[in-house]
Design a protein around this motif. Structure first.
Motif, mmCIF file in Angstrom:
data_model
loop_
_atom_site.group_PDB
_atom_site.id
_atom_site.type_symbol
_atom_site.label_atom_id
_atom_site.label_comp_id
_atom_site.label_asym_id
_atom_site.label_seq_id
_atom_site.Cartn_x
_atom_site.Cartn_y
_atom_site.Cartn_z
ATOM 1 N N VAL A 7 30.509 -69.544 -0.082
ATOM 2 C CA VAL A 7 30.812 -69.202 1.310
ATOM 3 C C VAL A 7 29.660 -69.657 2.209
ATOM 4 O O VAL A 7 29.867 -70.292 3.239
ATOM 5 C CB VAL A 7 31.069 -67.696 1.460
ATOM 6 C CG1 VAL A 7 31.174 -67.306 2.927
ATOM 7 C CG2 VAL A 7 32.352 -67.310 0.720
ATOM 8 N N GLU A 8 28.436 -69.355 1.798
ATOM 9 C CA GLU A 8 27.292 -69.661 2.658
ATOM 10 C C GLU A 8 27.072 -71.162 2.821
ATOM 11 O O GLU A 8 26.642 -71.621 3.878
ATOM 12 C CB GLU A 8 26.028 -68.998 2.094
ATOM 13 C CG GLU A 8 26.066 -67.489 2.283
ATOM 14 C CD GLU A 8 24.917 -66.770 1.604
ATOM 15 O OE1 GLU A 8 24.763 -65.568 1.861
ATOM 16 O OE2 GLU A 8 24.183 -67.401 0.811
ATOM 17 N N HIS A 54 29.430 -73.272 2.693
ATOM 18 C CA HIS A 54 30.702 -73.811 3.168
ATOM 19 C C HIS A 54 31.230 -74.857 2.174
ATOM 20 O O HIS A 54 31.637 -75.959 2.542
ATOM 21 C CB HIS A 54 30.519 -74.442 4.550
ATOM 22 C CG HIS A 54 31.701 -74.216 5.435
ATOM 23 N ND1 HIS A 54 31.692 -73.351 6.488
ATOM 24 C CD2 HIS A 54 32.937 -74.741 5.406
ATOM 25 C CE1 HIS A 54 32.868 -73.356 7.082
ATOM 26 N NE2 HIS A 54 33.647 -74.189 6.431
ATOM 27 N N LEU A 57 33.820 -75.074 0.476
ATOM 28 C CA LEU A 57 35.266 -75.169 0.273
ATOM 29 C C LEU A 57 35.929 -75.371 1.623
ATOM 30 O O LEU A 57 35.411 -74.946 2.651
ATOM 31 C CB LEU A 57 35.804 -73.889 -0.378
ATOM 32 C CG LEU A 57 35.614 -72.604 0.430
ATOM 33 C CD1 LEU A 57 36.935 -72.143 1.031
ATOM 34 C CD2 LEU A 57 35.024 -71.542 -0.453
#
Lengths: 153, 681
Positions: free
Chosen positions: A90-91, A93, A95
């Motif tokens: 997530v951090e 990014h 994906l």
């Protein structure tokens, strides 16, 4: 034919046709969404799961071949390393459309589970069987490096 | 970002995750021949329904056919003839999806093979005629010209360049798919799509149904699109028809094998252009031809491809004249369509390679030639595009030092520069419906079909800002023909620009209405229960721009390319989600570079595919594609509400051209002859 399988910690007995693929068993009988079909030739890795601790492409395994084994999918990865990988994805990014993501995380989990520090080359090697169209891979490699840092700190 | 957490936690729903009770499965029998007469079809012994064009005679719509010399719409199921390998010939509906392929094997088709062609050259020579109504195999032939054509006479130098851009399989990781269900009144369709309203219109036209009786929505997650998931496809029409016949849900999920030979493929064009200039490097104009291999049929907007590319050529340069021939030819290959950038990367490559060749010929610094000719903001191109505040000169100023630095630092590498104006397709706009429900604001943008751009978060952030409420109080509904009255789609870098315009309008109307009702916003949000407004935006197309610099070295023995350094500066307009902007540009660059290094859907001269797997199409792995671009940007607000542009394609526009030129120059440095094609190595 009857097979016994542990999936994400739960034990199951299935009656499966001999030609049923493990990927289809997981998707169609258990409704596991993280196992995804992206090709029909074993190239894309969107269906990657851990079978007895090692990453495998579940479309390259007949369900009966996994008899007596233990399967872990993204849904079953809940330890510190898995949390670190998810957070790092997530951090960084790492994906966009998300279709390859669960396979990527499972493959990287397989690489990093021993706690050994790995190089960028090893990370790229570990995910060379997981195709991604959106990211260009670099953010995924960065996420793997970051996850290692989280686990080792 | 919650949207990303949902994915890593597996809280997703792609098309194949949608399961309706009683669903049946569609399997399609496809042509193994690039060109053949279908003499007879014997049905399988099993299956719920077997369809050929005898029962389902329907054609896929072709868009932008005005002024087109010949239009050959693609039949949903082959009528008498097949014209490319993979073309749907018959369909079978089965109860058990594991039996589908076996049942297909029971069907038998008697073909009489015909001569066939696959290349632009073969098409223009007329070796084989693909459609009887087009004896020269030309579907579209147009002249795109503008400005002062006499200006060409002032030229002191004319430099020609040609490029072949490979046919590329879009290859989103999730192949296409749909689930159709007819409830007796309305045809409901879940589709893995970028453009639900477009799919609805296509299916309505193909089946002769009123669009109001069709409802199309994308699942919560669409696994990549890249232009391939904009139109409806024959399989969607078959699924829709079969669901009405069977009164049961019908699911079709494309296999990768099918995807490789299904419409739409990307690119596949040949260009030969002459750049006219003065000896001091001042560019006067461009002439030449752009010829696109549109494949066997007019499908989606492939008639527009050559014309659109021609209209964009040289956009960021202050030139006086453009005179280009734009041609689309038929061959026995799957129809092409827009592929990430849809004309923009193609144009940038043709244009920037032409400028590079000019600099080379004149012995001038290629970066200086770009600076010398860069159009200022507000320039109107000879083909009629108003660039507005696209930021070209500011971008060049920002990149100049990087260029000087890398040419010194990497003396053995090829340094490729791409300078471009990036077109953002706002026209014909979008609509937005806002409804107050349960003390929350539901924002519906039915035309916006996200497939990996975090649009749900972007519009949530923007709406909460405009409404002065927390993000938790905003629910965003996208990609659903029921979510707003009309819409267009997510392509052409347009979602945020066009969508924000509609959202601004809807918010203004909501505010006006609450004032009218004597409510104080947002304090009285719960008292506004049921309030509904519709906004829309029909603004103008906008332009951003970029300068990309690729530094590529080739291994002298293996010619394996290595990206030593990559710099990109883009005018991204106002920013909502900075990480997403970077991610889109980074991924876009990778896709452009990948075409230069690896990707090609190779066919033999008769139109038989020479690829069987996704790997054979040149799809790179993490070991093949190593590129860590330095992403920089400038922010110049666009004239559209919110000042947004779009960044879905700018990376590919820059990446394709910069990497191509870098490889060209690296080959020159090794004393090798460049290939003038992608893949370039």
């Amino acid at each position: 034919m009857e097979i016994r399988l542990k999936v994400n910690g739960r034990s199951y007995v299935f009656d499966v046709p001999p030609r049923m693929l493990l990927a289809h068993l997981l998707r169609d009988r258990l409704g596991i969404r993280s196992v995804r079909i992206g090709c029909d030739t074993g190239h894309c890795g969107a269906c990657t799961v851990l079978l007895n601790g090692e990453p495998v492409k579940s479309c390259n395994v007949f369900a009966f071949m996994a008899d007596g084994g233990e399967v872990v999918t993204l849904e079953g990865l809940n330890d510190r390393l898995a949390a670190a990988l998810k957070r790092a994805f997530v951090e960084e990014h790492a994906l966009q459309c998300g279709y390859c993501t669960s396979g990527m995380i499972v493959s990287l989990y397989g690489l990093l589970k021993d706690g050994r520090q790995t190089s960028e080359g090893e990370i790229r090697r570990a995910i060379r069987g997981n195709l991604c169209r959106c990211t260009g891979y670099t953010s995924i490699v960065r996420a793997a490096v970051r996850a290692q840092r989280y686990v080792s700190s | 970002m919650r949207e990303l957490w949902e994915v890593v936690n597996g809280q997703v729903e792609y098309i194949d995750d949608i399961r309706l009770p009683g669903e049946t499965y569609l399997f399609v029998l496809r042509s193994p021949y690039p060109h053949a007469v279908v003499k007879a079809i014997a049905p399988p012994k099993r299956g719920l329904l077997f369809l050929t064009s005898k029962e389902l005679t329907a054609y896929m719509p072709a868009r932008d056919v005005e002024g087109v010399r010949h239009v050959a719409r693609m039949p949903v199921l082959a009528v008498d003839r097949v014209k490319f390998v993979g073309q749907p010939v018959a369909a079978v509906l089965v109860e058990d999806k594991y039996e589908g392929e076996d049942v297909l094997d029971e069907a038998y088709v008697d073909y009489e093979p015909l001569p066939s062609i696959s290349t632009i050259e073969q098409a223009l020579r007329g070796d084989v005629i693909v459609h009887e109504g087009a004896p020269d195999n030309i579907s579209v032939e147009d002249v795109v010209k503008g400005g002062d054509l006499d200006a060409f006479n002032k030229a002191e130098v004319v430099v020609e360049s040609e490029v072949r851009q490979s046919r590329v399989v879009p290859n989103p990781l999730e192949p296409k798919g749909c689930v159709a269900y007819f409830d007796g009144e309305v045809l409901h369709m879940y589709v893995s799509t970028q453009a639900p309203f477009r799919v609805r219109q296509d299916v309505a036209e193909a089946l002769g149904l009123p669009p109001e009786r069709i409802s199309v929505k994308a699942p919560r997650n669409v696994g990549g699109g890249f232009g391939n998931k904009v139109p409806a496809y024959p399989e969607y029409v078959i699924a829709a028809y079969a669901s009405m016949r069977l009164r049961r849900p019908v699911k079709w999920i494309e296999t990768r094998r099918e995807h490789l030979n299904n419409p739409t493929h990307g690119r596949d064009l040949y260009s030969k252009v002459q750049i006219y200039a003065r000896r001091d490097g001042k560019i006067i104009g461009i002439r030449g031809s752009i010829i696109v291999n549109i494949g066997a049929y007019n499908f989606t907007i492939n008639t527009r491809a050559a014309r659109f590319i021609a209209s964009l050529l040289m956009a960021p340069y202050e030139i006086e004249a453009v005179d280009l021939r734009a041609v689309g030819v038929y061959t026995n290959l799957p129809p092409t369509g827009p592929y990430r950038g849809g004309g923009r990367p193609e144009a940038a490559l043709i244009q920037e390679f032409a400028v590079e060749r000019l600099a080379e010929e004149l012995g001038l610094d290629p970066f200086e030639v770009r600076v010398k000719n860069a159009a200022g903001d507000g320039f109107k191109t000879p083909t009629g595009w108003q660039l507005g505040p696209y930021g070209g000169r500011a971008l060049l100023a920002r990149a100049a030092e990087v260029y000087r630095d890398v040419t010194k630092r990497y003396p053995n590498a090829g340094v490729g520069v791409a300078f471009f104006a990036e077109h953002v397709r706002v026209v014909p706009g979008e609509s937005c419906r806002i409804r107050i429900e349960g003390c929350k604001v539901r924002v519906g943008l039915g035309g916006i079909g996200p497939h990996g751009q975090a649009h749900r978060t972007a519009f949530q952030v923007l709406a909460s800002r405009l409404l002065g409420i927390s993000q938790e109080d905003v629910v965003v509904e996208l990609a659903d023909t029921e979510a707003s009255p009309w819409g267009v789609g997510s392509f052409g870098s347009r979602s945020l620009s066009a969508g924000a315009g509609a959202l601004y309008d809807a918010v203004q109307k909501l505010m006006a209405k609450t004032r009218e009702l004597g409510l104080q916003w947002p304090r009285d949000i719960c008292r506004a229960e049921g309030l509904e407004v519709v906004g829309e935006y029909k603004g103008q197309d906008a332009f951003g721009g970029g300068v990309h610099i690729a530094v590529v070295e080739l291994d002298p023995d293996t010619l394996r390319p290595e990206v030593k350094y990559y710099y990109a500066v883009d005018n991204v307009g106002n920013i909502l989600l900075e990480d997403e902007v970077r991610a889109q540009i980074e991924g876009g660059i990778a896709q452009g570079v990948s075409q230069v290094f690896f990707e090609e859907a190779k066919y033999d001269s008769e139109g038989n595919p020479a690829f069987m797997t996704i790997a054979d199409t040149g799809f790179p792995t993490a070991e093949d594609l190593r590129i860590d671009p330095h992403i920089d940007y400038v922010v110049i607000p666009s004239p559209n509400p919110g000042g947004f542009l779009g960044v879905g394609e700018t990376g590919t526009t820059g990446g394709l051209a910069a990497a191509y030129i870098a490889v060209y120059k690296a080959m020159r440095k090794l004393g090798l002859s460049p290939r003038h094609k992608t893949p370039a190595v």
